[in-house]
Design an enzyme around this catalytic site. Structure first.
Site, PDB file in Angstrom:
ATOM      1  N   HIS A 181       0.829  -1.223   0.000  1.00 24.81           N
ATOM      2  CA  HIS A 181       0.000   0.000   0.000  1.00 24.81           C
ATOM      3  C   HIS A 181       0.859   1.267   0.000  1.00 24.81           C
ATOM      4  O   HIS A 181       0.406   2.332   0.425  1.00 24.81           O
ATOM      5  CB  HIS A 181      -0.927   0.069   1.234  1.00 24.81           C
ATOM      6  CG  HIS A 181      -1.962  -1.001   1.314  1.00 24.81           C
ATOM      7  ND1 HIS A 181      -2.327  -1.593   2.502  1.00 24.81           N
ATOM      8  CD2 HIS A 181      -2.721  -1.576   0.357  1.00 24.81           C
ATOM      9  CE1 HIS A 181      -3.265  -2.497   2.286  1.00 24.81           C
ATOM     10  NE2 HIS A 181      -3.524  -2.510   0.982  1.00 24.81           N
ATOM     11  N   GLU A 387      -4.667   6.497  -5.200  1.00 28.37           N
ATOM     12  CA  GLU A 387      -3.476   5.819  -5.719  1.00 28.37           C
ATOM     13  C   GLU A 387      -3.318   6.036  -7.223  1.00 28.37           C
ATOM     14  O   GLU A 387      -2.207   6.146  -7.723  1.00 28.37           O
ATOM     15  CB  GLU A 387      -3.564   4.316  -5.408  1.00 28.37           C
ATOM     16  CG  GLU A 387      -3.383   4.015  -3.928  1.00 28.37           C
ATOM     17  CD  GLU A 387      -3.982   2.680  -3.506  1.00 28.37           C
ATOM     18  OE1 GLU A 387      -5.224   2.608  -3.399  1.00 28.37           O
ATOM     19  OE2 GLU A 387      -3.231   1.736  -3.291  1.00 28.37           O
TER      20      GLU A 387
END
Ligand code: AMP
Length: 400
Positions: A181, A387
Site C-alpha cells: 500500500h 493511488e
C-alpha cells in the site's frame, strides 16, 4: 498529457484515464471476471459520470485492455479521438522486492525483475505483468511505467525489516519485511502536509490504510520507517478475511491438530480469518456495523479485535517515531467508518489525541477533514486515498 492508469488483478482490470494538464479524470472503470463466463466492463465518462455496464467475453487481459481502448475511442462517450492521443501508461505493480525504491520506466530488465519477484507475490505480479505485455502488443511504441506498492517502504532500516529468524533466509532468499500500500501511504502523507500547512519533511505521521487489505505506516519526514504488512500482505492488522499478526506456533499447532495441508492452512489464514473468521457473519465491515452495537456479540467482538490491533500499532509507532503530529485514516473503512475510528481513538488523551465525536460522525464518503478538538495535540485526519493519481503523476515524471 493523457495518461492511462491500469491496475491488473488476476480476474479484474481497474482503469482510469487522466488529462494531467488539468489533473482531471476523463474516464474510468473496471473489467470484471477476466477469463471467466459473464465478464463485464464498467465505463464512466469523467470522474462522476453515469456508470455504463457492458457485457462481453473477456478471455484474457489483452482482450480486456483492447475493449478498454475501444470504449475510450469510439461511441458517444468516447474521450479520445484516437489512441495516438495517449502519452503513456502507468501500471500498479504489487511487488518490486528490494530492487525498486521508486517508480521506473518499463524495460525488458524491469520486466525481468518483476518476474523474479513472482515468488514473493504469486497472485499479483503475474497479472500485473500480463497487463504490461498486453499494452505492449497493442501499442508497441507507447512508454509504460511501473509503480510499485513496495517502493515507498524501501527507506525502512534493517531493524524494521529484518525478521528474527536465521539471517541466511534474508541473505539467500531476501526474506524480510517489504510492506505494501506504499502508493496510498505516500499520497495521504503528502496530502496531510498540505492540509496541516506544514512541510512534509518536518512531520511525524501515522497513516492507517483500511480497505480489503489493511496496513499502517510510520512516516518520518516523508519516509516510511516501519509498516505492519511484512514479507506478504498477511502480517499486521486484522483484515476482512486475513488474520494479521499471530503466534507463529499456532500455525504448526492447528496444522497438526487438524491434519491440514499447506494450501489448506494458507486458505484458512488468508480467506477465512480476520473479522469474517471471528464474526462468522461477513468480511465487510458494513455488515458488522449495521445496527451496532446491537447486532450480535460476535459482530462486536470482531470490531473490537480489529480496532484494538489498530490502537496497539498506533501506540507502537508513536514510540518508533518518538512523537506524532497526525494520524491519517484512509481507504474503504478508514474513510467511511466513524465507528472503528471512535473505538480506536477512545481514551487516547494521554497520547495527545482528543477526538471530536461529532466531527467524526459526519466525516465520510469522500470528505477530507480534521476530526479532533482544537486542543488535541495530535491531529486525526480523514483523507480519501488516490493511488491512481499518484501513478499518473509518477508516470509523467518517469517519461519526462
Ligand atoms: P477498499 O479496498 O478501499 O475499496 O475498501 C473496501 C472495504 O471498505 C470493504 O470491504 C468494506 O468493508 C469497507 N467499507 C466500504 N464502505 C464502508 C462503510 N460505509 N462503512 C464501513 N466499511 C466500509
Amino acid at each position: 498529457m493523457k495518461i492511462l492508469v491500469l491496475n491488473c488483478g488476476s480476474s479484474s482490470i481497474k482503469y482510469q484515464l487522466f488529462d494531467m494538464t488539468t489533473t482531471t479524470v476523463l474516464a474510468k472503470g473496471l473489467v470484471q471476471r477476466v477469463g471467466m463466463a459473464g465478464s463485464t466492463i464498467d465505463y464512466r465518462k469523467g470522474d462522476a459520470g453515469k456508470k455504463k455496464v457492458y457485457e462481453c467475453d473477456v478471455l484474457d487481459h489483452k482482450i480486456g485492455i483492447a475493449k478498454i481502448f475501444e470504449l475510450l475511442t469510439t461511441g458517444e462517450e468516447a474521450v479520445l479521438k484516437s489512441l495516438k492521443e495517449l502519452d503513456a501508461v502507468g501500471h500498479r505493480i504489487v511487488h518490486g522486492g528490494d530492487k525498486f525504491s521508486s517508480s521506473v520506466l518499463l524495460t525488458d530488465e524491469v520486466k525481468k525483475a518483476i518476474r523474479d519477484c513472482i515468488v514473493f507475490a504469486p497472485l499479483h505480479n503475474p497479472p500485473n505483468l500480463k497487463g504490461v505485455e498486453a499494452v505492449e502488443d497493442i501499442l508497441p511504441t507507447i512508454r509504460q511505467v511501473a509503480v510499485f506498492d513496495t517502493a515507498f517502504h524501501q527507506t525502512m532500516k534493517p531493524e524494521a525489516y529484518i525478521y528474527a529468524i536465521p539471517y541466511m533466509f534474508y541473505e539467500k532468499h531476501r526474506i524480510r519485511r517489504y510492506g505494501f500500500h506504499g502508493t496510498s501511504h505516500r499520497y495521504v502523507a503528502s496530502r496531510a502536509a498540505q492540509l496541516l500547512g506544514r512541510p512534509l519533511n518536518e512531520l511525524k505521521l501515522i497513516t492507517v490504510h483500511l480497505g480489503n487489505g489493511c496496513s499502517i505506516c510510520a512516516i518520518d519526514k516523508g519516509q516510511s520507517v516501519d509498516t505492519s504488512m511484512g514479507h506478504t500482505p498477511l502480517e499486521g492488522l486484522a483484515m476482512g478475511t486475513r488474520c494479521g499478526d499471530l503466534d507463529p506456533a499456532l500455525i504448526l499447532h492447528i496444522m497438526k491438530q487438524y491434519e491440514l495441508t499447506i494450501p489448506e492452512m494458507d486458505n484458512l489464514l488468508n480467506k477465512h480469518s480476520g473479522v469474517l473468521g471471528i464474526s462468522q457473519i461477513s468480511s465487510d465491515l458494513r455488515d458488522l456495523e449495521e445496527d451496532w452495537p446491537n447486532k450480535s456479540e460476535r459482530a462486536n467482538l470482531a470490531l473490537d479485535v480489529y480496532s484494538h490491533r489498530i490502537k496497539k500499532y498506533i501506540g507502537a509507532y508513536m514510540a518508533v517515531l518518538n512523537g506524532c503530529d497526525a494520524v491519517i485514516w484512509t481507504a474503504g473503512v478508514g474513510e467511511n467508518s466513524p465507528i472503528v475510528r471512535s473505538i480506536v481513538h477512545r481514551d487516547m488523551s494521554w497520547l495527545g489525541i482528543k477526538l471530536d465525536f461529532e466531527k467524526n460522525e459526519v466525516t465520510w464518503r469522500g470528505a477530507e477533514g480534521d476530526i479532533t478538538t482544537p486542543d488535541s495535540k495530535v491531529k486525526v485526519l480523514v483523507i480519501p486515498t488516490n493511488e491512481e493519481l499518484v501513478i499518473a503523476q509518477d508516470t509523467i515524471e518517469c517519461v519526462s
